[in-house]
Enzyme design. Structure first.
Site, mmCIF file in Angstrom:
data_model
loop_
_atom_site.group_PDB
_atom_site.id
_atom_site.type_symbol
_atom_site.label_atom_id
_atom_site.label_comp_id
_atom_site.label_asym_id
_atom_site.label_seq_id
_atom_site.Cartn_x
_atom_site.Cartn_y
_atom_site.Cartn_z
ATOM 1 N N SER A 146 18.846 66.349 34.399
ATOM 2 C CA SER A 146 18.785 66.730 32.981
ATOM 3 C C SER A 146 18.906 65.544 32.025
ATOM 4 O O SER A 146 18.983 65.755 30.809
ATOM 5 C CB SER A 146 19.901 67.733 32.665
ATOM 6 N N GLU A 173 46.470 9.070 50.796
ATOM 7 C CA GLU A 173 45.266 8.484 51.371
ATOM 8 C C GLU A 173 44.961 7.071 50.873
ATOM 9 O O GLU A 173 44.457 6.247 51.634
ATOM 10 C CB GLU A 173 44.056 9.379 51.057
#
Length: 683
Positions: free
Chosen positions: A337, A76
Site C-alpha cells: 500500500s 627502539e
C-alpha cells in the site's frame, strides 16, 4: 701513509658505486595498501585486503596517541631525532655483543633502517651484506624524507603477525579500536610485536606477547613516560589475545564502490558511521524474531541534500541463510500500500478531491476485479484523509480508476523511479495495492520528494565525487505533496510511538512476502523493508506490526526532532462542510477509465496488418507472437486462424506460439461484439 690515503679515497668511491648500483626506492609501491571506505567524517566503515591478502590500512603520526611514539622511540631508537639514519654507536655496541657472545644480542637497527628493510627487503636479513644494504638505504631515506615522514612509513609498514601490517590494522585487529584510543598496556604490546611478529603473536603465544609488553612498560617507566601507578595499572590489564573482526559497516555500498573503482584507495561516503552502526544493529535484532531466512533493509536520507546517511543492505551480509550478500535496497519488490499516497496526491493535484472530501468505502467491482480492504470490512462514507490514514483499499482503487493506472505509472517513472509490471501485463487497478515491482531506494526517493514539496532528490552516496546535476524530477505539486504529508502525520502510530511525529505509510504485499514502512519529517526520510530475499512468504509478516515499529525506532536513533513539512501557499484548510461544493464529495462526473476505453474503437495495435514478423521460425525457433489491442470493452477474445487463444480476458494483450512459419489471420472480439482482424506473415 700513502696506503692509508689510498684507502681513504677508495672507500667513498666504492660506497658511492655500491649505492648507485641499487635500484631506486619505490615508496609509492611500498605504501600501496588496503582500500578503505570511510564515512562523511572520515571514520572507518569497511576495509579490504590488498591483492596479496594483507591488511595494510593508511595511518600517520597524526592518527596515533603521542605516547605511543614516545614508547616506540624509547624502546627502539632513542637517538632517532639526532642521527641521520644510522646510529653508529648502537651498531658498534651490537657488533661487540655479537663478538663476545657468538650470537646477535641486539640488532642496532634504527627506525629508519627498519623502514629501509620493509621497503627493500633483502633475501638474507641477517647477513652483513643485508645490513650494509639497510645502512645505505637508511641514509638515502634520511636525505629525501623528513623524520615525521619516516615515522609515517614505519607506522604503515611494520609487521604485526599474520597478514597484519601497520599499526592501524594491528590496533583494529587485536583490540578493536583505532590507534589513538589505545591504553598504555595496548600501546606497549604493539610497540614490542614488530620485533618478533610471529613468535610474539598473541593468538599463538600470549605469554610471549605479554612478556614483551611488560618489558616495554618497564622501559617506559624508566624513561619517565609512565608513572609507577600507570605502569602497575597497565600490568594488571587483561588481554585474551584473540583477533577481532575488522569493521564492516555499509558493506554492500562499500563492496559495490570498491568493485567499480578497484584502484581508489579511499572511498568516502555520505554515510554517518554512528547512525549506520546503530541502524544495522536495529535491523539485525528484529530479523532474529522473524525467522532464519528473513532479512531486512533500511535507507536514511537527508531531505535537504539527498545524501544517504545510512544504507543497510541486509540484516547480515555474511549470512547464507538470509542471502545476506544481496543488497535488498536495490531489489525489486511489491510495495503493498505504500503507493497509495501518490494516488491521492494526483487526485488532490487534479482538483478531484481534497483531504476532507467524502468518499464511499463500499463494495465495488471493476470488470472481474473486486478489491477488498485488509480487514475485510467496509466503513461506508469516509473522508479522503481517514481513508488514506487507515490505508483502505477500496477508496484508493476508486481514485485510481478515476485517474487511470497508466497516469500513475507515468508519474512514478517521470519522477525517476523504475517500476516493473508483471510480464505481459498492462497497467491495471491492482497497482494501487502493490501490483508492480519497485526498489526500496526508489520508494525512499519518492517519499523524500513529498517532504520537499514534490521535488524528488537525486540520491548521493559519495563525498569524493562531484554531485550529479539536478534532475528536476517531481512526484507532485507543492500543495498536493503537503496535503499527503499532513494526512500521513496523523496516521495511527504503532504501539511503540506517539502520533503526530512523522508522516509515514506502511505496505504489506500479497502473500505476506514484503513488509514496508516509509516515513519522513522535514529533515529526514527513512525507508524500512523486511522479507525473504527469495520472495518466500513469511506468515505474520504484517508491515504495521513488523516494519512500522522499526521505522519509529530508527527515527529515534537518528535524533529526529519531528519537524513537520511547512505548509505551502494555496493550501485549503477546511472542514468538509466548508469546502467548495465540488470538493465536498468525490466528483461523479470524473472520466472513468472503463468508460473512456468503451468510447475508443477496438483495434489491433500489434501486429499491424500485412506485417512480416521475424520470430526465428525458419531456423527452428519457437518464439511467441505478442498480441496487443487498444480500445474496446473488456473482456476480450483473441483468435488465430479461427481458433481461440485462451479464454476471454480483461487484458488487452496476450501472446500466441505458432507451430511453424507462414500466414496467420489474427482477430479479436470484445464484450460488445466489436471486432478487428489483421493478416500477417510469420518467419
Amino acid at each position: 701513509m700513502a696506503v692509508v690515503a689510498t684507502l681513504g679515497l677508495g672507500v667513498p668511491a666504492v660506497w658511492k658505486n655500491y649505492e648507485a648500483s641499487l635500484p631506486p626506492l619505490d615508496l609509492k609501491a611500498a605504501l600501496r595498501g588496503s582500500t578503505v571506505a570511510v564515512d562523511r567524517h572520515g571514520k572507518l566503515l569497511r576495509a579490504f585486503t590488498t591483492e596479496d591478502g594483507r591488511w595494510r590500512l593508511p595511518v600517520t603520526v597524526d592518527d596515533v596517541d603521542p605516547r605511543f611514539i614516545d614508547m616506540l622511540l624509547a624502546y627502539e631508537d632513542r637517538r632517532f631525532y639526532n642521527h641521520h639514519g644510522v646510529d653508529w654507536q648502537a651498531l658498534a655496541r651490537a657488533a661487540g655483543q655479537m663478538l663476545r657472545h657468538g650470537r646477535i644480542v641486539s640488532g642496532g637497527s634504527t627506525i629508519t633502517m627498519q623502514v629501509a628493510r620493509l621497503i627493500d627487503p633483502p633475501q638474507d636479513q641477517r647477513s652483513l651484506a643485508a645490513k650494509l644494504r639497510q645502512v645505505v638505504r637508511a641514509l638515502e631515506l634520511e636525505r629525501t624524507l623528513k623524520k615525521r615522514e619516516i615515522l609515517d612509513l614505519y607506522l604503515a609498514l611494520a609487521p604485526y603477525g599474520g597478514n597484519l601490517e601497520g599499526l592501524r590494522a594491528a590496533s583494529l585487529s587485536w583490540f578493536g579500536k583505532e590507534p589513538r584510543r589505545l591504553s598504555f598496556a595496548e600501546q606497549a604490546l604493539l610497540v614490542g610485536l614488530p620485533q618478533a611478529p610471529e613468535a610474539r603473536r598473541p593468538d599463538r603465544d600470549l605469554n610471549a606477547a605479554l612478556r614483551a609488553r611488560d618489558r616495554i612498560l618497564d622501559r617506559s617507566q624508566q624513561a619517565g613516560l609512565l608513572s609507577a601507578e600507570e605502569r602497575a595499572g597497565a600490568l594488571r590489564e587483561a588481554f585474551k589475545g584473540e583477533r577481532k573482526a575488522f569493521p564492516a559497516y555499509a558493506s554492500h555500498a562499500a563492496a559495490a564502490a570498491h568493485a567499480a573503482e578497484p584502484q581508489r584507495r579511499v572511498l568516502q561516503f555520505t554515510i554517518d558511521q554512528r547512525l549506520q552502526a546503530s541502524l544495522e544493529q536495529l535491523v539485525r535484532e528484529n530479523v532474529d524474531r522473524l525467522g532464519p531466512k528473513v532479512t531486512g533493509a533500511l535507507l536514511a536520507i537527508d531531505n535537504a541534500t539527498g545524501e544517504i546517511l545510512a544504507h543497510v543492505g541486509s540484516a547480515d551480509h555474511l549470512s547464507q541463510d538470509r542471502a545476506g550478500a544481496i543488497d535488498m535496497t536495490q531489489a525489486l519488490r511489491s510495495p503493498g500500500s505504500t503507493l497509495k499516497p501518490f494516488i491521492y496526491a494526483l487526485a488532490f493535484e487534479d482538483g478531484l478531491a481534497h483531504p476532507e472530501t467524502l468518499m464511499e468505502d463500499r463494495r465495488a467491482r471493476y470488470g472481474i476485479y473486486a478489491p477488498e480492504n485488509f480487514d475485510m470490512t467496509f466503513q461506508g462514507q469516509i473522508t479522503a484523509r481517514k481513508a488514506l490514514q487507515n490505508s483502505l483499499n477500496v477508496p484508493a482503487v476508486a481514485l485510481l480508476n478515476d485517474l487511470g493506472p497508466a497516469r500513475l505509472l507515468a508519474r512514478l517513472r517521470n519522477a525517476g523511479a523504475t517500476v516493473v509490471l508483471p510480464p505481459e501485463s498492462p497497467p491495471g487497478l491492482a497497482i494501487a495495492l502493490g501490483g508492480l515491482g519497485i526498489t526500496l531506494r526508489d520508494l525512499a526517493r519518492l517519499y523524500a520528494g513529498l517532504a520537499r514539496r514534490g521535488d524528488v532528490p537525486d540520491l548521493i552516496d559519495r563525498r569524493d565525487r562531484p554531485p550529479p546535476a539536478p534532475a528536476q524530477q517531481h512526484i507532485a505539486e507543492p500543495v498536493a505533496a503537503w496535503y499527503v504529508a499532513d494526512i500521513l502525520r496523523g496516521a495511527p502510530p504503532p504501539t511503540n510511538a506517539l502520533s503526530g511525529g512523522i508522516a509515514f505509510k506502511t505496505g504489506t504485499s500479497y502473500g505476506y512476502r514484503d513488509a514496508f514502512a516509509v516515513g519522513f519529517d522535514r529533515r529526514l526520510t527513512i525507508a524500512v523493508w523486511f522479507g525473504r530475499a527469495d520472495n518466500g512468504a513469511v506468515p505474520g509478516l504484517v508491515a504495521r506490526q513488523v516494519a512500522a515499529p522499526v521505522l519509529f525506532d530508527a527515527f529515534s536513533r537518528a535524533g529526529a526532532t519531528y519537524e513537520p513539512v511547512p505548509q505551502p501557499p494555496g493550501a485549503i484548510i477546511s472542514t468538509t462542510s466548508n469546502l467548495p461544493p465540488p470538493l465536498r464529495h468525490l466528483r461523479k462526473d470524473a472520466p472513468k477509465t472503463v468508460a473512456a476505453a468503451a468510447g475508443a474503437p477496438l483495434k489491433i495495435a500489434y501486429p499491424p496488418d500485412g506485417a512480416r514478423v521475424d520470430l526465428g521460425l525458419t531456423g527452428g525457433g519457437t518464439s511467441a507472437l505478442a498480441l496487443k489491442a487498444q480500445g474496446g470493452v473488456a473482456p476480450f477474445t483473441w483468435m488465430v486462424n479461427g481458433a481461440p487463444v485462451g479464454a476471454a480476458d480483461i487484458r488487452r494483450q496476450t501472446q500466441w506460439r505458432p507451430d511453424g512459419s507462414g500466414f496467420a489471420r489474427v482477430s479479436i472480439i470484445d464484450a460488445k461484439g466489436a471486432s478487428d482482424s489483421v493478416l500477417v506473415r510469420l518467419e
